[in-house]
Design a protein around this motif. Structure first.
Motif: not given
Length: 163
Positions: A103-113, A150-153, A155-163
């Motif tokens: 529930a603590e993980v809102v988003k997982v990011n791996l941006r270019t660079g 996908a696991l965070a979305e 199992r957690g409360t974070g919503q895809p594409g938020t923040r």
């Protein structure tokens, strides 16, 4: 890897527990560390104990200790990993480890660079997850980041594409 996941980002959820770590990087670091330790130990033991410039026990010990210190440093550099299980995520970086509930993980990011994955947390901070990094293979890192997202979305409360 920012924004809403596309159709290819809908990763199949891996079986838990799952560990993400840069395997190639780890193998290289530990192999180089072990090789240097062996070479420095052999050199220290083969140096002459007599003659004009004899090597004493202190000189030999210094060479071997130097090899051990180099190996220890490379072992620390090979430590990062991300472990996902039913209850949450454990992020192990170089010297620190942090346990997160899903529930603590809102988003997982791996941006270019980016040098590694960043986790956006509910407290408004980001946490580097050095266990998933493109340096060991971009495709592998993207796949791992998608699986973790996908696991965070799921199992957690974070919503895809938020923040």
């Amino acid at each position: 890897m920012s924004g809403k996941p596309g159709p290819s980002a809908a990763a199949v959820l891996p079986e838990l527990p799952v560990t993400f770590r840069p395997v190639r990087t780890r193998v290289v670091l530990l192999t180089v560390g072990a090789g240097l330790l062996v070479v420095l130990t052999v050199v220290a033991l083969m140096m002459p104990s007599g003659g004009a410039q004899p090597w004493g026990p202190g000189d030999r010990a210094t060479m071997i200790i130097t090899g051990l210190l180099i190996f220890a440093l490379l072992a620390v550099l090979s430590r990062p990993k991300v472990v996902a299980d039913d209850d949450g995520i454990t992020v192990v970086n170089l010297v620190a480890s942090r346990r997160l509930e899903w529930a603590e993980v809102v988003k997982v990011n791996l941006r270019t660079g980016d040098p590694w994955v960043y986790l956006d947390l509910t407290d408004g901070t980001s946490l580097a997850a050095m266990g998933i990094q493109p340096g060991g293979g971009r495709d592998q890192a993207v796949r791992a980041a998608r699986q973790l997202r996908a696991l965070a979305e799921a199992r957690g409360t974070g919503q895809p594409g938020t923040r």
